[in-house]
Motif scaffolding. Structure first.
Motif, mmCIF file in Angstrom:
data_model
loop_
_atom_site.group_PDB
_atom_site.id
_atom_site.type_symbol
_atom_site.label_atom_id
_atom_site.label_comp_id
_atom_site.label_asym_id
_atom_site.label_seq_id
_atom_site.Cartn_x
_atom_site.Cartn_y
_atom_site.Cartn_z
ATOM 1 N N ARG A 83 1.020 -1.439 0.038
ATOM 2 C CA ARG A 83 -0.042 -0.006 0.051
ATOM 3 C C ARG A 83 0.496 1.627 -0.166
ATOM 4 N N VAL A 84 1.596 1.024 -0.806
ATOM 5 C CA VAL A 84 2.522 2.801 -0.943
ATOM 6 C C VAL A 84 1.237 3.815 -1.888
ATOM 7 N N PHE A 85 1.825 3.971 -0.863
ATOM 8 C CA PHE A 85 0.089 5.761 -1.737
ATOM 9 C C PHE A 85 0.635 7.201 -1.540
ATOM 10 N N VAL A 86 0.942 7.774 -1.703
ATOM 11 C CA VAL A 86 0.875 9.024 -1.274
ATOM 12 C C VAL A 86 -0.518 10.409 -2.400
ATOM 13 N N HIS A 87 -1.250 10.979 -1.957
ATOM 14 C CA HIS A 87 -2.584 11.485 -1.813
ATOM 15 C C HIS A 87 -1.996 12.490 -3.283
ATOM 16 N N ALA A 88 -3.103 12.842 -3.689
ATOM 17 C CA ALA A 88 -3.023 13.160 -5.191
ATOM 18 C C ALA A 88 -2.600 14.849 -5.242
ATOM 19 N N LEU A 95 8.006 11.924 -2.107
ATOM 20 C CA LEU A 95 7.346 10.877 -0.555
ATOM 21 C C LEU A 95 7.288 9.342 -0.767
ATOM 22 N N ALA A 96 6.937 9.327 -2.615
ATOM 23 C CA ALA A 96 6.799 7.510 -3.044
ATOM 24 C C ALA A 96 8.490 7.661 -2.073
ATOM 25 N N ARG A 97 8.873 7.931 -3.258
ATOM 26 C CA ARG A 97 10.416 7.200 -2.983
ATOM 27 C C ARG A 97 10.833 6.950 -1.302
ATOM 28 N N GLY A 120 -0.244 -3.223 -9.771
ATOM 29 C CA GLY A 120 -1.203 -3.690 -11.159
ATOM 30 C C GLY A 120 -0.039 -3.293 -12.615
ATOM 31 N N ALA A 121 -1.085 -4.188 -13.377
ATOM 32 C CA ALA A 121 -0.821 -3.607 -14.930
ATOM 33 C C ALA A 121 -1.349 -2.404 -15.177
ATOM 34 N N LEU A 122 -2.670 -2.303 -14.526
ATOM 35 C CA LEU A 122 -3.040 -1.245 -14.596
ATOM 36 C C LEU A 122 -2.292 0.324 -13.985
ATOM 37 N N GLN A 123 -1.055 0.196 -13.722
ATOM 38 C CA GLN A 123 -0.840 0.743 -12.282
ATOM 39 C C GLN A 123 0.767 1.505 -13.033
ATOM 40 N N PRO A 124 1.278 2.206 -14.575
ATOM 41 C CA PRO A 124 2.414 2.166 -14.808
ATOM 42 C C PRO A 124 2.817 3.572 -13.963
ATOM 43 N N GLU A 125 2.494 4.582 -13.381
ATOM 44 C CA GLU A 125 3.329 5.170 -12.264
ATOM 45 C C GLU A 125 3.790 4.351 -10.825
ATOM 46 N N ALA A 126 3.301 3.470 -10.908
ATOM 47 C CA ALA A 126 3.939 2.813 -9.438
ATOM 48 C C ALA A 126 4.895 1.285 -10.151
ATOM 49 N N ARG A 127 4.315 0.702 -11.827
ATOM 50 C CA ARG A 127 5.413 0.021 -12.229
ATOM 51 C C ARG A 127 7.033 1.149 -12.477
ATOM 52 N N THR A 128 6.603 2.634 -13.032
ATOM 53 C CA THR A 128 7.796 2.875 -13.388
ATOM 54 C C THR A 128 8.646 4.206 -11.705
ATOM 55 N N LEU A 129 8.439 3.872 -10.807
ATOM 56 C CA LEU A 129 8.721 4.610 -9.576
ATOM 57 C C LEU A 129 9.074 3.031 -8.544
ATOM 58 N N VAL A 151 2.081 -7.194 -11.137
ATOM 59 C CA VAL A 151 2.755 -7.098 -11.792
ATOM 60 C C VAL A 151 3.989 -7.201 -10.480
ATOM 61 N N CYS A 152 4.372 -7.826 -10.086
ATOM 62 C CA CYS A 152 5.307 -8.364 -8.611
ATOM 63 C C CYS A 152 7.145 -6.924 -9.272
ATOM 64 N N PHE A 153 7.583 -7.321 -8.819
ATOM 65 C CA PHE A 153 8.923 -7.004 -8.287
ATOM 66 C C PHE A 153 9.603 -7.199 -7.078
ATOM 67 N N SER A 154 10.909 -7.573 -7.255
ATOM 68 C CA SER A 154 11.462 -7.494 -5.459
ATOM 69 C C SER A 154 13.072 -7.162 -6.442
ATOM 70 N N LYS A 155 13.053 -6.656 -4.529
ATOM 71 C CA LYS A 155 14.863 -6.309 -3.839
ATOM 72 C C LYS A 155 15.418 -6.685 -3.189
ATOM 73 N N VAL A 156 16.749 -6.880 -3.716
ATOM 74 C CA VAL A 156 17.894 -6.979 -2.818
ATOM 75 C C VAL A 156 18.543 -5.957 -1.974
ATOM 76 N N LEU A 157 17.845 -5.559 -0.376
ATOM 77 C CA LEU A 157 18.623 -4.722 0.296
ATOM 78 C C LEU A 157 19.877 -4.649 0.261
ATOM 79 N N THR A 158 20.317 -3.395 0.095
ATOM 80 C CA THR A 158 21.862 -3.290 0.582
ATOM 81 C C THR A 158 21.976 -2.065 1.533
ATOM 82 N N PRO A 159 22.597 -2.399 2.604
ATOM 83 C CA PRO A 159 22.738 -1.345 3.236
ATOM 84 C C PRO A 159 23.434 0.037 3.048
#
Length: 168
Positions: A83-88, A95-97, A120-129, A151-159
């Motif tokens: 639920r990453v969300f920023v008020h319009a 803020l999303a970053r 979701g596939a219909l959320q291009p802004e999220a996929r771009t972020l 649409v799923c993503f993963s990230k390996v975290l680095t300190p």
């Protein structure tokens, strides 16, 4: 509701069911509903997170008004960003970053080395972020693999090195 340049921004850790994150998630759902309405009959929705699964929910406040949120969810086999969300009225200010980084920092502090998320596939802004922030697209994983719009993503975290540490 737009963020004035003089607004004081602060991040707070909240309970998943607290009023501010609930309201922001309601705004998110209301915003996304029209996008998915034409395909709603084909979507398979995953169960919503329970409060017991949520490790932390971060909320950004601008002069005491909640404007952004993101959560870290613990599942038996992985940890997810939810639920990453920023008020319009507050978008375009990073803020999303910042929300993603708050969740990533919490995860690193807990020794978590990899995070996952679904959008979701219909959320291009999220996929771009997510791509811009170093997340890699992965095949949809359960339970999202049953939804053709996942649409799923993963990230390996680095300190991040401590800039205050003596490196001489």
């Amino acid at each position: 509701m737009s963020l004035p340049s003089s607004a004081t921004l602060r991040w707070e850790s909240e309970n998943w069911n607290a009023a501010a994150p609930v309201r922001l998630r309601e705004l998110m759902s209301a915003e996304l509903a029209p996008r998915y309405a034409p395909v709603e009959h084909r979507r398979v929705r995953a169960p919503q997170p329970s409060a017991d699964e949520i490790v932390v929910t971060w909320v950004a406040y601008a002069d005491d008004v909640p404007v952004a949120t993101a959560s870290l969810r613990r599942l038996p086999d992985r940890h997810e960003v939810k639920r990453v969300f920023v008020h319009a009225g507050h978008r375009g200010r990073g803020l999303a970053r910042a929300a993603l980084r708050a969740v990533e920092s919490t995860a690193l502090g807990l020794g978590i080395e990899r995070l996952w998320l679904q959008t979701g596939a219909l959320q291009p802004e999220a996929r771009t972020l997510y791509a811009r922030e170093g997340w890699s697209r992965v095949p949809p994983y359960p339970p999202y693999d049953r939804n053709p719009y996942s649409v799923c993503f993963s990230k390996v975290l680095t300190p991040v090195p401590d800039s205050s540490a003596d490196v001489s």
